[in-house]
Design an enzyme around this catalytic site. Structure first.
Site, PDB file in Angstrom:
ATOM      1  CB  SER A 147      -0.862   0.014   1.256  1.00  0.00           C
ATOM      2  OG  SER A 147      -1.493   1.274   1.415  1.00  0.00           O
ATOM      3  CE1 TYR A 162      -3.981  -2.064   5.033  1.00  0.00           C
ATOM      4  CE2 TYR A 162      -3.213   0.121   4.399  1.00  0.00           C
ATOM      5  CZ  TYR A 162      -3.766  -1.115   4.055  1.00  0.00           C
ATOM      6  OH  TYR A 162      -4.099  -1.363   2.746  1.00  0.00           O
TER       7      TYR A 162
HETATM    8  N1  LIG Z   1      -8.667  -0.434  -1.866  1.00  0.00           N
HETATM    9  C1  LIG Z   1      -7.612   0.318  -1.651  1.00  0.00           C
HETATM   10  O1  LIG Z   1      -7.661   1.552  -1.812  1.00  0.00           O
HETATM   11  C2  LIG Z   1      -6.309  -0.299  -1.228  1.00  0.00           C
HETATM   12  C3  LIG Z   1      -5.182   0.521  -1.141  1.00  0.00           C
HETATM   13  C4  LIG Z   1      -3.970  -0.056  -0.760  1.00  0.00           C
HETATM   14  C5  LIG Z   1      -3.885  -1.396  -0.482  1.00  0.00           C
HETATM   15  N2  LIG Z   1      -5.017  -2.161  -0.552  1.00  0.00           N
HETATM   16  C6  LIG Z   1      -4.873  -3.590  -0.242  1.00  0.00           C
HETATM   17  O2  LIG Z   1      -5.546  -4.336  -1.239  1.00  0.00           O
HETATM   18  C7  LIG Z   1      -5.888  -5.617  -0.709  1.00  0.00           C
HETATM   19  C8  LIG Z   1      -7.330  -5.926  -1.058  1.00  0.00           C
HETATM   20  O3  LIG Z   1      -8.174  -5.009  -0.376  1.00  0.00           O
HETATM   21  P1  LIG Z   1      -9.491  -4.372  -1.007  1.00  0.00           P
HETATM   22  O4  LIG Z   1      -9.294  -2.912  -1.025  1.00  0.00           O
HETATM   23  O5  LIG Z   1      -9.874  -5.073  -2.240  1.00  0.00           O
HETATM   24  O6  LIG Z   1     -10.535  -4.650   0.186  1.00  0.00           O
HETATM   25  P2  LIG Z   1     -11.613  -5.782   0.423  1.00  0.00           P
HETATM   26  O7  LIG Z   1     -12.699  -5.707  -0.600  1.00  0.00           O
HETATM   27  O8  LIG Z   1     -11.993  -5.631   1.852  1.00  0.00           O
HETATM   28  O9  LIG Z   1     -10.818  -7.149   0.182  1.00  0.00           O
HETATM   29  C9  LIG Z   1     -10.018  -7.750   1.164  1.00  0.00           C
HETATM   30  C10 LIG Z   1      -9.848  -9.209   0.796  1.00  0.00           C
HETATM   31  O10 LIG Z   1      -8.993  -9.829   1.778  1.00  0.00           O
HETATM   32  C11 LIG Z   1      -9.639 -10.996   2.262  1.00  0.00           C
HETATM   33  N3  LIG Z   1      -9.233 -11.287   3.639  1.00  0.00           N
HETATM   34  C12 LIG Z   1      -9.263 -10.484   4.720  1.00  0.00           C
HETATM   35  N4  LIG Z   1      -8.843 -11.136   5.805  1.00  0.00           N
HETATM   36  C13 LIG Z   1      -8.529 -12.404   5.396  1.00  0.00           C
HETATM   37  C14 LIG Z   1      -8.047 -13.564   6.046  1.00  0.00           C
HETATM   38  N5  LIG Z   1      -7.783 -13.581   7.373  1.00  0.00           N
HETATM   39  N6  LIG Z   1      -7.824 -14.672   5.297  1.00  0.00           N
HETATM   40  C15 LIG Z   1      -8.088 -14.681   3.975  1.00  0.00           C
HETATM   41  N7  LIG Z   1      -8.544 -13.624   3.307  1.00  0.00           N
HETATM   42  C16 LIG Z   1      -8.770 -12.497   4.009  1.00  0.00           C
HETATM   43  C17 LIG Z   1     -11.129 -10.665   2.172  1.00  0.00           C
HETATM   44  O11 LIG Z   1     -11.892 -11.857   2.131  1.00  0.00           O
HETATM   45  P3  LIG Z   1     -12.718 -12.492   3.368  1.00  0.00           P
HETATM   46  O12 LIG Z   1     -13.256 -11.350   4.179  1.00  0.00           O
HETATM   47  O13 LIG Z   1     -13.782 -13.273   2.654  1.00  0.00           O
HETATM   48  O14 LIG Z   1     -11.759 -13.345   4.091  1.00  0.00           O
HETATM   49  C18 LIG Z   1     -11.166  -9.967   0.824  1.00  0.00           C
HETATM   50  O15 LIG Z   1     -11.202 -10.917  -0.218  1.00  0.00           O
HETATM   51  C19 LIG Z   1      -5.599  -5.537   0.795  1.00  0.00           C
HETATM   52  O16 LIG Z   1      -4.352  -6.138   1.066  1.00  0.00           O
HETATM   53  C20 LIG Z   1      -5.512  -4.046   1.048  1.00  0.00           C
HETATM   54  O17 LIG Z   1      -4.724  -3.738   2.181  1.00  0.00           O
HETATM   55  C21 LIG Z   1      -6.212  -1.650  -0.922  1.00  0.00           C
END
Ligand SMILES: NC(=O)c1ccc[n+]([C@@H]2O[C@H](COP(=O)([O-])OP(=O)(O)OC[C@H]3O[C@@H](n4cnc5c(N)ncnc54)[C@H](OP(=O)(O)O)[C@@H]3O)[C@@H](O)[C@H]2O)c1
Length: 257
Positions: A147, A162
Site C-alpha cells: 500500500s 496498517y
Molecule cells: N482499496 C484500496 O484503496 C487499497 C489501497 C492499498 C492497499 N489495498 C490492499 O488491497 C488488498 C485488497 O483489499 P481491497 O481494497 O480489495 O478490500 P476488500 O474488498 O476488503 O478485500 C479484502 C480481501 O482480503 C480478504 N481477507 C481479509 N482477511 C482475510 C483472512 N484472514 N484470510 C483470507 N482472506 C482475508 C477478504 O476476504 P474475506 O473477508 O472473505 O476473508 C477480501 O477478499 C488488501 O491487502 C488491502 O490492504 C487496498
C-alpha cells in the site's frame, strides 16, 4: 512477436479474492489465459466470484477455496488442494488484507494482531508454503499487495498497525526476492493508493475524505477499477523476468510529492 504478457497455461493463486481488487485481479488473470484458485474466508462470496468469472471465461478453471491466511494449517490444506487441482503454481498473489484506523494510544493488542497477522504474517505463510513448489520447478512469480501507506503516513488517518504491516510487506518482498532470485522466482509488490472496495467504501469514499484525497493526489482522483491490472500483469508475466524486489506504487502520483 512474442506476447510478453501472455499467461496461457499458467496456474495462479490469489489470497483475498472474495471482494474488491482481488476479484478484478482474478478476472484479469483469467482473461490473460491463467487458471486461478481464489482464497478467502467467505466461501459463498468466492463461489459467486468463480461462477461469474467462469461464465465469462468458460475455458478457464476458477477454483474457490476457503482459507484464513492467519492459520497455517488452513494454508497447508489450501495449497494441497491447489496442487491437486493444478499440479503446479506459477503465480501467487498475496492480496488478503484488513485495515484499522485507531491511534496507537488507543490501539488494543488484539486489533494490532488482527492487522499484522492478516496483512504481514499472511504473506509470510502463503509464500512459505507456495515457494517450495515454485523452487522445484525453478519458476515463480510472487506479487504482494502492499500500500502507499507502507511508505507514507497520514496525520489525519491513524492507520498505525496498517503502516507497520504494509511497510513490512515492502521489505519482506525485498528479502524474499534476494534469496530466491537464483531459483527463478521473482517477488514484487504493488502499492495502491485509493481504490473503491469493501475496505474503503464507507471510510475513504465519503465526500469529505475524497475531497481531501483529490486535493493532494497529483492526478486529483482515486484509481478506477482495472487501473491496478497493468502492474499485476507485468509482475505476473515474463515481461518482468529481470525485475525483482520492487514495489510499484500505483497511486496517481501520491508518493512522489
Ligand atoms: N482499496 C484500496 O484503496 C487499497 C489501497 C492499498 C492497499 N489495498 C490492499 O488491497 C488488498 C485488497 O483489499 P481491497 O481494497 O480489495 O478490500 P476488500 O474488498 O476488503 O478485500 C479484502 C480481501 O482480503 C480478504 N481477507 C481479509 N482477511 C482475510 C483472512 N484472514 N484470510 C483470507 N482472506 C482475508 C477478504 O476476504 P474475506 O473477508 O472473505 O476473508 C477480501 O477478499 C488488501 O491487502 C488491502 O490492504 C487496498
Amino acid at each position: 512477436m512474442t506476447n510478453l504478457f501472455d499467461l496461457t497455461g499458467k496456474k495462479a493463486v490469489i489470497a483475498g479474492a472474495s471482494s474488491g481488487i482481488g476479484v478484478q485481479f482474478t478476472e484479469m488473470l483469467a482473461g490473460q489465459g491463467a487458471d486461478v484458485a481464489i482464497l478467502a474466508r467467505r466461501y459463498d462470496k468466492l463461489v459467486a466470484v468463480a461462477e461469474e468469472i467462469g461464465a465469462k471465461y468458460p475455458e478457464r478453471r476458477i477454483i474457490p477455496i476457503q482459507c484464513d491466511v492467519r492459520q497455517e494449517d488452513e494454508i497447508i490444506e489450501a495449497v494441497r488442494k491447489v496442487m491437486e487441482a493444478f499440479g503446479q503454481i506459477d503465480i501467487l498473489l498475496n492480496n488478503a488484507g484488513v485495515v484499522d484506523a485507531v491511534p496507537i494510544e488507543a490501539l488494543e493488542e488484539e486489533a494490532w494482531d488482527r492487522v499484522l497477522d492478516t496483512d504481514l504474517k499472511g504473506v509470510f505463510l502463503m509464500s512459505k508454503h507456495v515457494i517450495r513448489h515454485m523452487k522445484e520447478r525453478k519458476y515463480g512469480k510472487i506479487i504482494n499487495t502492499a500500500s502507499m501507506l507502507g511508505l507514507t503516513a497520514s496525520a489525519s488517518v491513524p492507520t498505525h498497525s496498517y503502516n507497520a504491516a504494509k511497510g513490512g510487506v515492502i521489505h519482506l518482498t525485498r528479502g524474499v526476492a534476494a534469496t530466491y532470485a537464483k531459483h527463478g522466482i521473482t517477488v514484487n509488490a504493488i502499492g495502491p493508493s485509493l481504490f473503491r472496495s469493501e475496505m474503503t467504501e464507507n471510510t475513504l469514499f465519503t465526500e469529505q475524505a475524497l475531497k481531501m484525497y483529490n486535493a493532494v493526489c497529483p492526478m486529483g482522483r482515486p484509481g478506477n477499477p482495472g487501473e491496478l491490472n497493468g502492474a499485476v500483469l507485468y509482475f505476473a508475466s515474463d515481461a518482468s523476468s529481470y525485475t525483482t524486489g520492487q514495489t510499484l506504487f500505483v497511486d496517481g502520483g501520491w508518493t512522489i510529492i
